[in-house]
Design a protein around this motif. Structure first.
Motif, PDB file in Angstrom:
ATOM      1  N   ILE A  77     -67.880 -88.354 -54.199  1.00 25.24           N
ATOM      2  CA  ILE A  77     -68.766 -88.494 -54.668  1.00 25.24           C
ATOM      3  C   ILE A  77     -70.136 -88.939 -54.838  1.00 25.24           C
ATOM      4  N   GLY A  78     -71.167 -88.003 -54.541  1.00 29.90           N
ATOM      5  CA  GLY A  78     -72.139 -88.528 -54.471  1.00 29.90           C
ATOM      6  C   GLY A  78     -72.498 -88.185 -52.448  1.00 29.90           C
ATOM      7  N   GLY A  79     -73.254 -87.134 -52.149  1.00 29.62           N
ATOM      8  CA  GLY A  79     -73.780 -86.670 -50.614  1.00 29.62           C
ATOM      9  C   GLY A  79     -75.032 -87.131 -50.309  1.00 29.62           C
ATOM     10  N   GLY A  80     -75.021 -89.061 -50.325  1.00 24.59           N
ATOM     11  CA  GLY A  80     -76.541 -89.756 -49.568  1.00 24.59           C
ATOM     12  C   GLY A  80     -75.951 -90.024 -48.434  1.00 24.59           C
ATOM     13  N   PRO A  81     -76.483 -90.986 -48.183  1.00 21.40           N
ATOM     14  CA  PRO A  81     -76.280 -91.869 -46.697  1.00 21.40           C
ATOM     15  C   PRO A  81     -74.696 -92.038 -46.602  1.00 21.40           C
ATOM     16  N   ALA A  82     -74.537 -92.758 -47.766  1.00 21.73           N
ATOM     17  CA  ALA A  82     -73.793 -93.725 -48.381  1.00 21.73           C
ATOM     18  C   ALA A  82     -72.374 -92.576 -48.046  1.00 21.73           C
TER      19      ALA A  82
ATOM     20  N   ARG B   3     -73.252 -78.079 -56.986  1.00 21.72           N
ATOM     21  CA  ARG B   3     -73.373 -78.436 -58.249  1.00 21.72           C
ATOM     22  C   ARG B   3     -72.349 -78.199 -58.445  1.00 21.72           C
ATOM     23  N   HIS B   4     -71.446 -80.291 -58.280  1.00 21.60           N
ATOM     24  CA  HIS B   4     -70.340 -80.709 -59.148  1.00 21.60           C
ATOM     25  C   HIS B   4     -70.873 -81.851 -59.294  1.00 21.60           C
ATOM     26  N   LYS B   5     -70.958 -82.006 -60.837  1.00 22.50           N
ATOM     27  CA  LYS B   5     -71.380 -83.384 -61.154  1.00 22.50           C
ATOM     28  C   LYS B   5     -70.536 -84.032 -61.595  1.00 22.50           C
TER      29      LYS B   5
ATOM     30  N   SER C   3     -83.498 -94.154 -58.897  1.00 20.91           N
ATOM     31  CA  SER C   3     -85.320 -93.698 -58.976  1.00 20.91           C
ATOM     32  C   SER C   3     -84.692 -92.316 -58.306  1.00 20.91           C
ATOM     33  N   TRP C   4     -86.456 -91.627 -58.655  1.00 18.39           N
ATOM     34  CA  TRP C   4     -86.250 -90.692 -58.179  1.00 18.39           C
ATOM     35  C   TRP C   4     -85.565 -89.555 -58.604  1.00 18.39           C
ATOM     36  N   ARG C   5     -85.204 -89.236 -60.003  1.00 10.78           N
ATOM     37  CA  ARG C   5     -84.255 -88.771 -60.327  1.00 10.78           C
ATOM     38  C   ARG C   5     -84.035 -87.193 -60.491  1.00 10.78           C
TER      39      ARG C   5
ATOM     40  N   GLY D  86     -81.392 -86.240 -57.556  1.00  9.18           N
ATOM     41  CA  GLY D  86     -80.583 -86.088 -57.976  1.00  9.18           C
ATOM     42  C   GLY D  86     -79.582 -87.836 -58.846  1.00  9.18           C
ATOM     43  N   SER D  87     -79.769 -89.270 -57.587  1.00  9.40           N
ATOM     44  CA  SER D  87     -79.487 -90.170 -58.576  1.00  9.40           C
ATOM     45  C   SER D  87     -79.805 -90.124 -59.896  1.00  9.40           C
ATOM     46  N   THR D  88     -79.066 -89.925 -60.353  1.00  9.70           N
ATOM     47  CA  THR D  88     -79.771 -90.319 -62.292  1.00  9.70           C
ATOM     48  C   THR D  88     -79.656 -91.036 -62.701  1.00  9.70           C
TER      49      THR D  88
ATOM     50  N   ALA E 108     -70.246 -97.302 -52.880  1.00  6.37           N
ATOM     51  CA  ALA E 108     -71.075 -98.115 -52.044  1.00  6.37           C
ATOM     52  C   ALA E 108     -72.117 -97.409 -52.131  1.00  6.37           C
ATOM     53  N   GLY E 109     -73.221 -98.013 -51.337  1.00  6.03           N
ATOM     54  CA  GLY E 109     -74.653 -97.523 -51.261  1.00  6.03           C
ATOM     55  C   GLY E 109     -75.114 -98.111 -52.120  1.00  6.03           C
ATOM     56  N   GLU E 110     -76.161 -97.547 -52.843  1.00  4.14           N
ATOM     57  CA  GLU E 110     -77.604 -98.076 -53.287  1.00  4.14           C
ATOM     58  C   GLU E 110     -76.600 -98.666 -55.400  1.00  4.14           C
TER      59      GLU E 110
HETATM   60  C1  LIG Z   1     -90.049 -92.265 -50.950  1.00  3.16           C
HETATM   61  C2  LIG Z   1     -88.579 -92.384 -50.468  1.00  3.16           C
HETATM   62  C3  LIG Z   1     -88.711 -93.093 -49.248  1.00  3.16           C
HETATM   63  C4  LIG Z   1     -87.571 -94.217 -48.118  1.00  3.16           C
HETATM   64  N1  LIG Z   1     -88.397 -94.239 -47.407  1.00  3.16           N
HETATM   65  C5  LIG Z   1     -86.788 -95.328 -46.679  1.00  3.16           C
HETATM   66  C6  LIG Z   1     -86.896 -95.102 -45.658  1.00  3.16           C
HETATM   67  O1  LIG Z   1     -88.027 -94.875 -44.757  1.00  3.16           O
HETATM   68  N2  LIG Z   1     -85.819 -96.276 -45.020  1.00  3.16           N
HETATM   69  C7  LIG Z   1     -85.124 -97.016 -45.719  1.00  3.16           C
HETATM   70  O2  LIG Z   1     -84.286 -97.216 -45.676  1.00  3.16           O
HETATM   71  N3  LIG Z   1     -84.674 -96.510 -46.819  1.00  3.16           N
HETATM   72  C8  LIG Z   1     -85.843 -95.233 -47.613  1.00  3.16           C
HETATM   73  N4  LIG Z   1     -85.446 -95.146 -48.915  1.00  3.16           N
HETATM   74  C9  LIG Z   1     -84.597 -95.713 -49.705  1.00  3.16           C
HETATM   75  C10 LIG Z   1     -82.698 -94.720 -49.199  1.00  3.16           C
HETATM   76  O3  LIG Z   1     -83.879 -92.929 -49.413  1.00  3.16           O
HETATM   77  C11 LIG Z   1     -82.188 -94.717 -50.209  1.00  3.16           C
HETATM   78  O4  LIG Z   1     -81.389 -96.574 -50.503  1.00  3.16           O
HETATM   79  C12 LIG Z   1     -80.929 -94.237 -49.795  1.00  3.16           C
HETATM   80  O5  LIG Z   1     -81.491 -92.577 -50.266  1.00  3.16           O
HETATM   81  C13 LIG Z   1     -79.358 -95.073 -50.859  1.00  3.16           C
HETATM   82  O6  LIG Z   1     -78.112 -94.018 -50.055  1.00  3.16           O
HETATM   83  P1  LIG Z   1     -77.460 -93.452 -51.235  1.00  3.16           P
HETATM   84  O7  LIG Z   1     -75.731 -93.096 -50.661  1.00  3.16           O
HETATM   85  O8  LIG Z   1     -76.873 -94.896 -52.020  1.00  3.16           O
HETATM   86  O9  LIG Z   1     -77.660 -92.882 -53.032  1.00  3.16           O
HETATM   87  P2  LIG Z   1     -78.472 -91.632 -52.794  1.00  3.16           P
HETATM   88  O10 LIG Z   1     -78.677 -90.990 -51.559  1.00  3.16           O
HETATM   89  O11 LIG Z   1     -79.763 -91.761 -53.996  1.00  3.16           O
HETATM   90  O12 LIG Z   1     -77.402 -90.375 -53.053  1.00  3.16           O
HETATM   91  C14 LIG Z   1     -76.377 -90.109 -54.090  1.00  3.16           C
HETATM   92  C15 LIG Z   1     -75.689 -88.699 -54.315  1.00  3.16           C
HETATM   93  O13 LIG Z   1     -75.237 -88.698 -55.525  1.00  3.16           O
HETATM   94  C16 LIG Z   1     -75.453 -87.740 -55.620  1.00  3.16           C
HETATM   95  N5  LIG Z   1     -75.069 -87.913 -57.670  1.00  3.16           N
HETATM   96  C17 LIG Z   1     -75.550 -88.567 -58.559  1.00  3.16           C
HETATM   97  N6  LIG Z   1     -74.077 -88.991 -59.482  1.00  3.16           N
HETATM   98  C18 LIG Z   1     -73.742 -87.323 -59.095  1.00  3.16           C
HETATM   99  C19 LIG Z   1     -72.768 -87.654 -60.100  1.00  3.16           C
HETATM  100  N7  LIG Z   1     -72.541 -87.406 -61.306  1.00  3.16           N
HETATM  101  N8  LIG Z   1     -72.066 -86.147 -59.648  1.00  3.16           N
HETATM  102  C20 LIG Z   1     -72.030 -85.898 -58.423  1.00  3.16           C
HETATM  103  N9  LIG Z   1     -73.119 -86.076 -57.379  1.00  3.16           N
HETATM  104  C21 LIG Z   1     -73.876 -87.147 -58.127  1.00  3.16           C
HETATM  105  C22 LIG Z   1     -76.757 -87.185 -55.917  1.00  3.16           C
HETATM  106  O14 LIG Z   1     -77.274 -85.889 -55.963  1.00  3.16           O
HETATM  107  C23 LIG Z   1     -77.345 -87.704 -54.909  1.00  3.16           C
HETATM  108  O15 LIG Z   1     -76.933 -87.129 -53.249  1.00  3.16           O
HETATM  109  C24 LIG Z   1     -87.056 -93.767 -49.562  1.00  3.16           C
HETATM  110  C25 LIG Z   1     -86.697 -93.955 -50.890  1.00  3.16           C
HETATM  111  C26 LIG Z   1     -87.633 -93.134 -51.268  1.00  3.16           C
HETATM  112  C27 LIG Z   1     -86.865 -92.695 -52.359  1.00  3.16           C
END
Ligand SMILES: Cc1cc2nc3c(=O)[nH]c(=O)nc-3n(C[C@H](O)[C@H](O)[C@H](O)COP(=O)(O)OP(=O)(O)OC[C@H]3O[C@@H](n4cnc5c(N)ncnc54)[C@H](O)[C@@H]3O)c2cc1C
Length: 416
Positions: free
Chosen positions: A15-20, A137-139, A173-175, A178-180, A379-381
């Motif tokens: 759940i969550g399609g960011g880098p992690a 679009r699956h929260k 940050s930056w709700r 998607g990351s609320t 995992a991740g942030e």
């Molecule tokens: C402006 C900006 C610039 C940046 N530049 C850099 C950079 O140059 N280098 C660097 O290392 N880092 C950078 N970062 C930070 C980096 O982008 C984040 O640390 C990283 O994206 C976090 O990855 P993540 O997979 O943990 O979470 P995210 O990328 O935040 O992904 C989380 C995902 O979970 C989904 N989600 C959340 N809650 C739910 C839920 N209840 N149900 C379903 N899905 C959900 C969200 O929609 C989102 O897609 C930057 C951040 C910002 C805001």
């Protein structure tokens, strides 16, 4: 990694399609699991895409010891994961996606072209081909009584059963991307300790006068040094640049010190930075130049001609130095070298580049599984660590996503 036949019918929800989350999905599908990836937004990787707008800083090419030093008190927990997947492995992984990288003058590593889009496009293509099923679009809104996952979707509620789950829900940050941070109450409700999410790599409020704000908002301060001593006596000093905002200051130099400044404000209610606006000049040389007879020149003209201080730098002197001190060459020279600027508060979490706080490591085993919720990995942030900008964030999100993915594979194998 070899496909494992024994895992072929084991379903894993990421759940969550960011880098992690994407990295966890990649490891899992390669390991032979059946992977469904869910995201609340209409597309995945939105923060990654925004990160590429100003030039995607993937990682850092400095020596490993220096690299690890940026993780502060959480270094010991992250080090084993970063030893397995650190800057070098990350670069190889990006190259495998067909994208070349380069090392900038500061040691920061970027993809050629600086953007995230080619990386994300190529990565998603690879994941689709490998068989990851994407559900946007699956929260995720929590668990049902029987442990199934509960989603709110555009088509109504959906209940999903999975053999294991990776939560990679990001920080707070930056709700709008998607990351609320709404997951905090879902996990806290299950008894999981989550350190409060706080702004990291953030700007700070300063009580600018109306005059200063209207004249200098958006102006950069380049090649300056900021130093800061906290109430414990620890000294932090860094050279770089930042910009004046409507409310205060932001930019790479401020972000680099933001954790210490935020913590100081939390403890004492304020933080005072000292700004050296002429790092290349000795105090003595400044004094000597400013002591020369001014004739009919105004102070501003003398500053510009004698010591090359002008624009926003002059504005800052007028903002924080009394008239009497401006007329005293000694005081003026000292103010140029160490201008005290009081910071009132960090900017709100939503505006920050990243979050501090999250699921505390004490709740997790070394595979990033929540001890009290077997089969649930994080995992991740959303984990409790922070690091400055410089590529440390994405590197760690990928490294922890990988460990969570491998952790699920090991856990499923042992629980066959
Ligand atoms: C402006 C900006 C610039 C940046 N530049 C850099 C950079 O140059 N280098 C660097 O290392 N880092 C950078 N970062 C930070 C980096 O982008 C984040 O640390 C990283 O994206 C976090 O990855 P993540 O997979 O943990 O979470 P995210 O990328 O935040 O992904 C989380 C995902 O979970 C989904 N989600 C959340 N809650 C739910 C839920 N209840 N149900 C379903 N899905 C959900 C969200 O929609 C989102 O897609 C930057 C951040 C910002 C805001």
């Amino acid at each position: 990694m070899m496909q494992s036949e024994s895992l072929q019918h084991r379903s894993v929800a990421v759940i969550g399609g960011g880098p992690a989350g994407l990295m966890a999905a990649e490891v899992l599908i390669r390991g032979g699991a059946c992977v469904d990836l869910y995201d609340s937004m209409s597309s995945v990787g939105r923060k990654l895409l925004v990160a590429g707008k100003g030039g995607l800083n993937l990682t850092h090419a400095e020596p490993r010891e220096q690299f690890l030093s940026h993780y502060g008190v959480h270094r010991s927990q992250l080090e084993p994961m970063l030893n397995q997947f650190g800057p070098e492995e990350l670069c190889n992984w990006v190259h495998d996606l067909g994208i070349e990288t380069f090392v900038g003058t500061s040691g920061r590593v970027f993809p050629v072209g600086m953007k995230s889009t080619p990386i994300l496009r190529s990565w998603l293509e690879r994941l689709h081909k490998a068989g990851v099923a994407f559900h946007v679009r699956h929260k995720w809104i929590g668990w049902c009584e029987d442990g199934s996952l509960h989603f709110d979707t555009s088509g109504g509620e959906r209940i999903v059963k999975a053999d294991a789950v990776v939560l990679a829900l990001g920080g707070g940050s930056w709700r709008r991307l998607g990351s609320t941070g709404e997951w905090v109450s879902l996990l806290a409700g299950r008894g999981v300790t989550v350190a409060r999410l706080k702004p990291s790599n953030c700007g700070f409020d300063i009580a600018w006068s109306e005059h200063f704000r209207t004249h200098f908002e958006g102006k950069p301060l380049k090649s300056v040094t900021v130093s800061f001593t906290n109430s414990k006596g620890d000294v932090f000093r860094k050279k770089g640049e930042f910009i004046v905002t409507m409310n205060g200051v932001e930019g790479s130099l401020i972000y680099a010190l933001s954790a210490q400044l935020r913590d100081e404000i939390e403890v004492t209610g304020k933080a005072i930075i000292k700004l050296d606006m002429a790092p290349g000049w000795s105090l003595q040389r400044l004094k000597e130049r400013l002591s020369r007879p001014r004739g009919s020149l105004s102070i501003a003209s003398q500053l510009r001609k004698a010591v090359h201080i002008q624009g926003v730098k002059t504005g800052l002197l007028w903002e924080f130095v009394s008239k009497q001190q401006l007329n005293d060459p000694e005081c003026l020279a000292v103010a140029i070298k160490e201008l005290s600027i009081p910071l009132i508060a960090p900017r709100p979490l939503d505006e920050a580049i990243s979050s501090a706080g999250g699921v505390v490591f004490e709740e997790l085993d070394e595979r990033l599984m929540i001890r009290s919720l077997p089969g649930v990995f994080c995992a991740g942030e959303m984990l409790d660590w922070e690091a400055p900008t410089g590529g440390y964030l994405i590197t760690t999100c990928l490294a922890t996503g990988r460990v969570a993915g491998l952790g699920v594979l090991a856990w499923l194998s042992n629980n066959n």
